[in-house]
Structure formats: structure tokens, C-alpha cells
Design a protein around this motif. Structure first.
Motif, mmCIF file in Angstrom:
data_model
loop_
_atom_site.group_PDB
_atom_site.id
_atom_site.type_symbol
_atom_site.label_atom_id
_atom_site.label_comp_id
_atom_site.label_asym_id
_atom_site.label_seq_id
_atom_site.Cartn_x
_atom_site.Cartn_y
_atom_site.Cartn_z
ATOM 1 N N PRO A 1 0.681 11.243 -7.689
ATOM 2 C CA PRO A 1 0.514 11.467 -6.240
ATOM 3 C C PRO A 1 0.302 10.186 -5.442
ATOM 4 C CG PRO A 1 -0.829 13.014 -7.471
ATOM 5 C CD PRO A 1 -0.289 12.024 -8.458
ATOM 6 N N GLY A 2 -0.249 9.159 -6.055
ATOM 7 C CA GLY A 2 -0.429 7.896 -5.351
ATOM 8 C C GLY A 2 0.854 7.114 -5.189
ATOM 9 N N ILE A 3 1.852 7.429 -6.018
ATOM 10 C CA ILE A 3 3.125 6.725 -5.957
ATOM 11 C C ILE A 3 4.097 7.431 -5.015
ATOM 12 C CG2 ILE A 3 5.112 5.985 -7.323
ATOM 13 C CD1 ILE A 3 3.160 5.692 -9.689
ATOM 14 N N THR A 4 4.199 8.757 -5.151
ATOM 15 C CA THR A 4 5.136 9.515 -4.319
ATOM 16 C C THR A 4 4.583 10.908 -4.042
ATOM 17 O OG1 THR A 4 7.387 10.346 -4.128
ATOM 18 C CG2 THR A 4 6.460 10.303 -6.316
ATOM 19 N N ASP A 5 4.890 11.415 -2.858
ATOM 20 C CA ASP A 5 4.475 12.775 -2.502
ATOM 21 C C ASP A 5 5.565 13.793 -2.806
ATOM 22 O OD1 ASP A 5 2.048 11.872 -1.559
ATOM 23 O OD2 ASP A 5 2.830 11.536 0.462
#
Length: 77
Positions: A28-32
Motif C-alpha cells: 500500500p505504501g508503493i501503490t494504491d
């Protein structure tokens, strides 16, 4: 940014499951856009292949490190 996120993963846990869960928690911190965590998802499949490779590499690194000391060496050479 992606490299800085991946650099924060603790690879010293030396466990397949803990490395897998740490990588999945970083998604989740890289892509939504990546919301499917199903084992049949292609991204999860690739992640598990990567974690398996890390697990094997850690085993072989530990094995080589043990050969450096006489008390833990198993090979005669």
C-alpha cells in the motif's frame, strides 16, 4: 521512491513467512492500485517467487558463513 521503501524491509528475520508478510505490508505504501492479495494474483505469485529466492539465498549464505569456522564446518576441504 520505490527503492527507499524497499530498503526499509528487515531481511534479517530469515523466515519465508515473515519476509512475505513484510513485503505484502509494503504494497500500500508503493501503490494504491494493487488491491488484490489473493494467492492467484500474478503480483502475489511473483512476490512469492521472489521471497522463495531470497529464502534460498539466505540458506546458502548461512551455509557458506558456517564453513568459515572450524567449529561449524561440515565440509572436509
Amino acid at each position: 521512491m520505490i527503492m527507499s521503501e524497499l530498503a526499509k524491509i528487515d531481511y534479517t528475520k530469515r523466515d519465508y513467512q515473515s519476509t512475505r508478510s513484510a513485503l505484502i505490508n509494503k504494497i500500500p505504501g508503493i501503490t494504491d492500485e494493487w488491491t488484490d492479495r489473493n494467492p492467484s494474483d500474478l503480483g502475489i505469485l511473483l512476490l512469492e517467487l521472489f521471497v522463495g529466492s531470497i529464502d534460498m539465498l539466505q540458506y546458502y549464505l548461512d551455509r557458506k558463513a558456517n564453513e568459515a569456522f572450524l567449529s561449524s564446518a561440515r565440509e572436509r576441504i
